[in-house]
Write an enzyme that holds these catalytic residues in place. Structure first.
Site, PDB file in Angstrom:
ATOM      1  N   GLY A  41      -1.486  -1.055   7.541  1.00 40.52           N
ATOM      2  CA  GLY A  41      -1.268  -0.559   5.620  1.00 40.52           C
ATOM      3  C   GLY A  41       0.377  -1.053   5.626  1.00 40.52           C
ATOM      4  O   GLY A  41       1.251  -1.693   6.473  1.00 40.52           O
ATOM      5  N   ALA A  42      -0.098  -2.177   4.507  1.00 46.97           N
ATOM      6  CA  ALA A  42       0.824  -2.796   4.270  1.00 46.97           C
ATOM      7  C   ALA A  42       2.213  -2.491   3.956  1.00 46.97           C
ATOM      8  O   ALA A  42       3.290  -2.848   4.413  1.00 46.97           O
ATOM      9  CB  ALA A  42       0.338  -3.174   2.857  1.00 46.97           C
ATOM     10  N   ASP A 267       3.106  -9.199   4.147  1.00 43.77           N
ATOM     11  CA  ASP A 267       3.990  -8.305   4.209  1.00 43.77           C
ATOM     12  C   ASP A 267       5.108  -8.712   5.814  1.00 43.77           C
ATOM     13  O   ASP A 267       6.543  -8.498   5.152  1.00 43.77           O
ATOM     14  CB  ASP A 267       2.966  -7.254   5.321  1.00 43.77           C
ATOM     15  CG  ASP A 267       1.830  -6.750   4.374  1.00 43.77           C
ATOM     16  OD1 ASP A 267       1.894  -6.344   2.843  1.00 43.77           O
ATOM     17  OD2 ASP A 267       0.704  -6.204   4.779  1.00 43.77           O
ATOM     18  N   ASP A 303      -2.288  -6.995  11.905  1.00 34.48           N
ATOM     19  CA  ASP A 303      -2.140  -7.091  10.644  1.00 34.48           C
ATOM     20  C   ASP A 303      -0.165  -6.999  11.517  1.00 34.48           C
ATOM     21  O   ASP A 303       0.137  -7.320  10.287  1.00 34.48           O
ATOM     22  CB  ASP A 303      -2.326  -5.592  10.227  1.00 34.48           C
ATOM     23  CG  ASP A 303      -3.695  -5.713   9.787  1.00 34.48           C
ATOM     24  OD1 ASP A 303      -4.700  -6.488  10.171  1.00 34.48           O
ATOM     25  OD2 ASP A 303      -3.718  -4.676   8.757  1.00 34.48           O
TER      26      ASP A 303
END
Length: 324
Positions: A41-42, A267, A303
């Site tokens: 999630g960013a 990010d 991520d």
């Protein structure tokens, strides 16, 4: 019984963190026989980047009362995030995203988040005391796109920060799968007017400003500062970045690394910059750490898994591939 004291966070952020299912091999997803399970999630990616670099970060969000939700909270807590403001929603599931590499150069990300717990974020979930205690509030353009209540939550958090004199960091993070360019441009432009620090890609800057393609990058950055933020950073991926910081232009050269997974690089860049900013670092240090963090992020699948610790930043400058 006395409540456990809460450390003052350097960065508070809010948004949706999902469980990530990713194919371990390159090719069409339909041919994958196993999927790796991770999270992403960013906003939480950035928060993990802050903690990896020695800072303190708190995350506000919702997860389902399910195994995926418990996984999200376990991962974020394990990375040192303060998740005491997180809400466990018994009426909605934790969101999912599925990632596959169709080719070595093309990554396909699909979201299954409609009606998810994260999309049900609302103003009542925003802890005013937590926001007001932060040194920076970080929000993105993803959360306002999830639902009307999530949009209201972001506005409420930003209003609390503005009232308390807490600097607001905004990453535009436009997701065309979530809302139209027209709807996004208006909301993001309004948020930029309440921000002190703004991160954007070239395309996102042009979207918000409705600027033609031939507008020079430095001019784009200056036009964004006219909306309100004194610090604007245009992320250009493998081409580095361009910034206007307190009226002065800066160019950030990229690091040459072997990119494995580009998702999360933006990010990481923002995390590196904010981590140095809260430490009082000069502009050159902020930009150098931002570029290094972004480079680290793309070198491994996932991520946020490749985000560096502070003692690892020097590795990009080393010629020796063996650490002794």
């Amino acid at each position: 019984m006395t409540a456990e004291p809460r450390e003052t966070p350097d960065v508070v952020t809010l948004g949706e963190t999902m469980v990530l299912l990713r194919a371990p091999h390159i090719g069409p997803l339909r041919h994958a026989r196993t999927l790796d399970v991770a999270t992403g999630g960013a906003e939480s990616n950035l928060a993990i980047g802050i903690t990896r670099l020695g800072g303190r970060a708190a995350w506000i969000g919702r997860v389902g009362d399910d195994e995926f939700g418990r996984l999200v909270l376990a991962v974020l807590g394990g990375e040192g995030l303060d998740t005491r403001a997180a809400v466990i929603d018994p009426e909605a599931p934790t969101g999912l995203m599925v990632k596959a590499r169709r080719t070595s150069a093309a990554t396909d990300v699909r979201y299954y988040r409609a009606g998810s717990a994260g999309s049900r974020l609302c103003p009542d979930d925003v802890d005013p005391a937590l926001v007001r205690s932060a040194r920076i509030l970080h929000v993105t353009g993803i959360t306002p796109a999830l639902s009307p209540t999530a949009r209201a939550a972001v506005r409420a958090a930003v209003a609390e920060a503005n009232a308390a004199g807490v600097p607001v960091s905004l990453d535009l993070n436009y997701r065309r799968a979530l809302w139209s360019a027209e709807d996004a441009a208006g909301e993001l432009r309004a948020l930029a007017g309440h921000a002190d620090i703004l991160f954007a890609t070239e395309d996102e800057a042009r979207l918000v400003l409705k600027a033609p393609d031939h507008t020079p990058l430095v001019d784009l950055a200056r036009e964004l500062t006219a909306l309100g933020p004194a610090q604007v950073l245009l992320k250009r991926g493998e081409r580095g970045a361009v910034a206007i910081l307190d009226g002065r232009p800066h160019e950030v050269p990229p690091h040459r690394v072997h990119a494995v997974d580009p998702v999360g690089a933006g990010d990481a860049f923002a995390a590196g910059y904010l981590a140095e900013l809260v430490r009082g670092g000069p502009v050159a240090t902020r930009l150098a750490t931002a570029a290094a963090a972004g480079a680290f992020a793309v070198t491994v699948p996932g991520d946020w898994e490749g985000l560096p610790r502070r003692d690892e930043l020097r590795l990009l400058a080393q010629d020796d591939a063996v650490i002794r």
